[in-house]
Design a protein around this motif. Structure first.
Motif, short mmCIF file in Angstrom:
data_model
loop_
_atom_site.label_atom_id
_atom_site.label_comp_id
_atom_site.label_asym_id
_atom_site.label_seq_id
_atom_site.Cartn_x
_atom_site.Cartn_y
_atom_site.Cartn_z
N TYR A 301 30.46 38.28 64.90
CA TYR A 301 30.81 36.86 65.00
C TYR A 301 30.61 36.12 63.68
O TYR A 301 30.44 34.91 63.65
N GLY A 302 30.64 36.87 62.58
CA GLY A 302 30.54 36.27 61.26
C GLY A 302 29.14 35.91 60.84
O GLY A 302 28.95 35.21 59.85
N GLY A 303 28.14 36.38 61.59
CA GLY A 303 26.75 36.12 61.24
C GLY A 303 26.13 37.29 60.51
O GLY A 303 26.82 38.14 59.96
N GLY A 304 24.82 37.35 60.53
CA GLY A 304 24.13 38.44 59.85
C GLY A 304 22.64 38.34 60.04
O GLY A 304 22.15 37.59 60.89
N GLY A 305 21.92 39.08 59.22
CA GLY A 305 20.46 39.07 59.31
C GLY A 305 19.90 40.45 59.12
O GLY A 305 20.39 41.24 58.31
N HIS A 306 18.88 40.77 59.90
CA HIS A 306 18.19 42.04 59.81
C HIS A 306 18.35 42.81 61.11
O HIS A 306 18.85 42.29 62.11
N GLN A 307 17.89 44.05 61.09
CA GLN A 307 18.01 44.88 62.28
C GLN A 307 17.36 44.23 63.50
O GLN A 307 17.89 44.28 64.61
N LYS A 308 16.21 43.58 63.29
CA LYS A 308 15.46 43.05 64.42
C LYS A 308 15.45 41.53 64.51
O LYS A 308 14.83 40.96 65.40
N ALA A 309 16.15 40.87 63.60
CA ALA A 309 16.23 39.40 63.62
C ALA A 309 17.54 38.97 62.99
O ALA A 309 17.77 39.22 61.81
N ALA A 310 18.40 38.34 63.77
CA ALA A 310 19.71 37.95 63.26
C ALA A 310 20.22 36.73 64.01
O ALA A 310 19.63 36.29 65.00
N GLY A 311 21.35 36.21 63.54
CA GLY A 311 21.92 35.03 64.18
C GLY A 311 23.36 34.80 63.75
O GLY A 311 23.84 35.40 62.79
N PHE A 312 24.03 33.92 64.47
CA PHE A 312 25.42 33.59 64.16
C PHE A 312 25.77 32.27 64.84
O PHE A 312 25.03 31.77 65.69
N THR A 313 26.91 31.71 64.45
CA THR A 313 27.38 30.46 65.00
C THR A 313 28.77 30.65 65.60
O THR A 313 29.67 31.16 64.93
N LEU A 314 28.92 30.25 66.86
CA LEU A 314 30.23 30.28 67.52
C LEU A 314 30.90 28.92 67.33
O LEU A 314 30.25 27.88 67.50
N PRO A 315 32.19 28.88 66.97
CA PRO A 315 32.87 27.59 66.71
C PRO A 315 33.32 26.89 67.98
O PRO A 315 34.34 26.22 68.01
N TYR A 316 32.57 27.06 69.05
CA TYR A 316 32.88 26.40 70.31
C TYR A 316 31.59 26.27 71.12
O TYR A 316 30.57 26.88 70.80
N THR A 317 31.65 25.47 72.16
CA THR A 317 30.47 25.19 72.97
C THR A 317 30.47 26.09 74.20
O THR A 317 31.44 26.13 74.95
N LEU A 318 29.38 26.79 74.41
CA LEU A 318 29.19 27.56 75.63
C LEU A 318 28.53 26.67 76.68
O LEU A 318 27.68 25.84 76.36
N ASP A 319 28.94 26.83 77.93
CA ASP A 319 28.28 26.12 79.02
C ASP A 319 26.97 26.81 79.35
O ASP A 319 26.70 27.93 78.90
N GLU A 320 26.20 26.16 80.17
CA GLU A 320 24.88 26.69 80.49
C GLU A 320 24.97 27.87 81.46
O GLU A 320 25.90 28.00 82.24
N ASP A 321 23.97 28.72 81.41
CA ASP A 321 23.73 29.82 82.36
C ASP A 321 24.88 30.82 82.49
O ASP A 321 24.86 31.87 81.88
N SER A 322 25.91 30.50 83.29
CA SER A 322 26.95 31.49 83.58
C SER A 322 27.69 31.91 82.33
O SER A 322 27.94 33.10 82.10
N ASP A 323 28.05 30.96 81.47
CA ASP A 323 28.75 31.28 80.23
C ASP A 323 27.87 32.09 79.30
O ASP A 323 28.35 33.00 78.61
#
Length: 337
Positions: A301-323
């Motif tokens: 998803y265009g992010g990055g980081g380390h094997q055990k710690a990473a992150g990314f940003t989605l260009p849209y909003t996810l709804d709670e729980d089910s999404d």
């Protein structure tokens, strides 16, 4: 001149790379340091340490970060020089040095609009895509501050209290105070030398680790109250909404550390924290398992980081729980678990 990176156990290669890097620095008059958005202890510490060296070397130097550093880094010498003024990006620079960033996207700077003769990329992330003209990338290092320390050692720069404080802050930040898997014998030895040069480990830990407010902890309580665990994937996940920051009158930085707190859960392979904003969703992932690489998920998803710690940003909003659960159970995500 292009280098594909290095590991520090190849000493002759490092010696040549560090000295070549210093030659480029000495040849430049104007230097812009850039680091990633949402600054942390490693990005601030490495940037300020390098800034100090460049300034005392007579260089015209500035530091650009898209976001202002968290207030709890105010103890770092020179923190006030870090700016988000994008006018800096319109100037002509002899040299741009990008620190602690796996790619340009994490800096929120478009390289095509940046006027410079050369780019040096110094980083320790596994997912770094070697975007510089010179790439000083060591994914075995605990932090970018560790690489800067080794650079200073190679060029025989005498460390003072200010440099030692900045560098130790970065190492402590990225090792979680010698708690997470980034902790190595080398990182501990270097930290001991920095303490010997005057850095106060207990003060840094107090400033960075004891920065919670009552409202911040109340928000932690709400976020933890809706924590869910999917037994199939062994994933713990929860979320925080943008409006909740306003409700409690706090900044985003108040949640720093929560994802690491979730990583202490037993019988869980991955912990995920979703920050749901109006136009995007910021996802942080952590694991303690040696057979899982969350950086590979982040890279999808265009992010990055380390094997055990990473992150990314989605260009849209996810709804709670089910999404959120549906996203975690996507086929391309499941195959990484």
């Amino acid at each position: 001149m292009i280098s594909d990176g290095f590991h520090y156990n190849k000493l002759p290669t490092n010696s040549l790379l560090f000295n070549g890097l210093n030659q480029q620095i000495m040849a430049a008059n104007s230097i812009l340091i850039i680091s990633h958005q949402r600054p942390d202890g490693d990005s601030c510490g490495s940037s300020l340490a390098l800034f100090n060296y460049l300034k005392t070397s007579g260089k015209n130097v500035a530091i650009f970060m898209a976001d202002q550093p968290p207030s709890y880094f105010s103890f770092l010498p020179g923190l006030e020089v870090i700016t988000g003024d994008r006018m800096l990006l319109n100037r002509q620079w002899d040299l741009v040095i990008v620190l602690d960033s796996s790619d340009w996207a994490h800096t929120q700077v478009k390289p095509s609009n940046l006027l410079r003769k050369m780019t040096i990329n110094i980083d320790h992330h596994f997912s770094n895509n070697r975007f510089g003209d010179i790439n000083c990338v060591d994914d075995l290092a605990s932090s970018t501050c560790e690489i800067i320390y080794k650079f200073f050692t190679e060029i025989k720069l005498a460390l003072n209290y200010q440099l030692a404080t900045c560098l130790l802050c970065g190492i402590l930040s990225d090792t979680g105070g010698f708690y997470n898997s980034a902790t190595t014998i080398e990182a501990i030895k270097i930290s001991a030398r920095l303490i010997d040069q005057g850095a106060k480990m207990y003060k840094i830990n107090n400033q960075v680790g004891r920065n919670r407010t009552i409202n911040g902890l109340r928000l932690w309580g709400e976020v933890l109250a809706r924590l869910k665990i999917d037994a199939d994937l062994k994933i713990a996940y929860t979320y925080v909404r943008e409006e909740e920051y306003k409700k409690y009158l706090i900044n985003d930085e108040e949640l720093d550390g929560l994802i690491n707190f979730l990583n202490a859960l037993t019988d869980v392979s991955i912990s995920a924290l979703f920050r749901i904003n109006r136009n995007q969703t910021v996802v942080s992932l952590r694991t303690t398992k040696d057979n899982i690489n969350v950086a590979q998920i982040a890279q999808l998803y265009g992010g990055g980081g380390h094997q055990k710690a990473a992150g990314f940003t989605l260009p849209y909003t996810l709804d709670e729980d089910s999404d959120l659960l549906s996203f975690l159970k996507k086929d391309n995500n499941r195959c990484m678990l």
